[in-house]
Enzyme design. Structure first.
Site, PDB file in Angstrom:
ATOM      1  N   CYS A  79       0.827  -1.211   0.000  1.00  0.00           N
ATOM      2  CA  CYS A  79       0.000   0.000   0.000  1.00  0.00           C
ATOM      3  C   CYS A  79       0.867   1.269   0.000  1.00  0.00           C
ATOM      4  CB  CYS A  79      -0.981  -0.058   1.167  1.00  0.00           C
ATOM      5  SG  CYS A  79      -2.412   0.984   0.908  1.00  0.00           S
ATOM      6  N   HIS A 169      -3.382  -5.212   1.406  1.00  0.00           N
ATOM      7  CA  HIS A 169      -2.664  -5.537   2.651  1.00  0.00           C
ATOM      8  C   HIS A 169      -2.719  -7.034   2.940  1.00  0.00           C
ATOM      9  CE1 HIS A 169      -2.109  -1.455   4.388  1.00  0.00           C
ATOM     10  NE2 HIS A 169      -3.144  -1.164   3.634  1.00  0.00           N
ATOM     11  N   GLU A 171      -1.059  -8.628   4.913  1.00  0.00           N
ATOM     12  CA  GLU A 171      -0.795  -8.847   6.348  1.00  0.00           C
ATOM     13  C   GLU A 171      -2.063  -8.715   7.198  1.00  0.00           C
ATOM     14  OE1 GLU A 171      -0.249  -6.160   4.686  1.00  0.00           O
ATOM     15  OE2 GLU A 171      -0.464  -4.387   5.951  1.00  0.00           O
TER      16      GLU A 171
END
Ligand code: GLN
Length: 193
Positions: A79, A169, A171
């Site tokens: 990002c 994202h 994660e």
């Protein structure tokens, strides 16, 4: 393998947790002296690219990190991290590391309502979950950069040699496949394949 995670701002802890689940150790890069420590790769997390860029300069981390990326150390930007790696930003004049052959658009989905979840194909992995938060997208890749994923006709992931960038994202979901993909790049780079 030890992954250096830029920990100035944004979602860095989430990356640490993902690598931890893969049994890979991480190390937080916060200040100039951290740069000299032993690590095999750099992760630039999501957050606010303008703030991170400012902090990188103020803390004198910009030049030594750029040198490492230029020398081929693997880097993974998510990002805001993707924005910092781009050579061109179509709606902003300030580029940061400018190491990846791609033109990106900041806040490409709008500022407030720009957060969404979807699932899409990622080249070499398959269908994966993707969480977007005030995300950029990649308007074009050129040179040595290759598009790895698209959502609604826009490129949302790219790779150029040891550099990997996602507009979403990985994660923030349980799926570890993109982190594993990056770990494979790092393993090859460090000759531990
Ligand atoms: N909108 C942010 C920027 O332009 C990126 C958002 C994110 O990293 N989740 O830097």
């Amino acid at each position: 393998m030890n992954i250096g995670i830029l920990a100035l701002q944004g979602a860095f802890i989430e990356h640490e947790k993902m690598f931890d689940k893969l049994g890979i150790s991480t190390f937080e890069i916060r200040k100039k002296s951290d740069i000299e420590c032993e690590y095999d790769a750099i992760v630039i997390p999501g957050g606010e690219s303008t703030v991170m860029s400012k902090l990188l300069n103020e803390l004198e981390l910009y030049t030594p990190l750029k040198t490492r990326i230029d020398q081929g150390m693997p880097v993974f930007g998510t990002c805001a991290g993707l924005i910092l790696l781009a050579k061109e930003i179509s709606n902003d004049d300030t580029v940061c590391f400018a190491t990846m052959d791609m033109k990106v658009r900041r806040n490409a989905y709008g500022r407030q309502l720009g957060s969404f979840y979807t699932e899409a194909e990622f080249k070499g992995i398959g269908k994966i979950p993707m969480t977007f938060i005030r995300a950029p997208y990649i308007e074009s890749v050129y040179g040595d950069a290759e598009a790895l994923a698209e959502v609604d006709g826009h490129i949302v992931a790219a790779r150029q040699g040891n550099m990997l960038a996602t507009a979403f994202h990985p994660e923030l979901n349980d799926d570890l496949s993109v982190h594993k993909y990056f770990a494979d790049i790092v393993r090859k780079y460090s000759g531990r394949a």
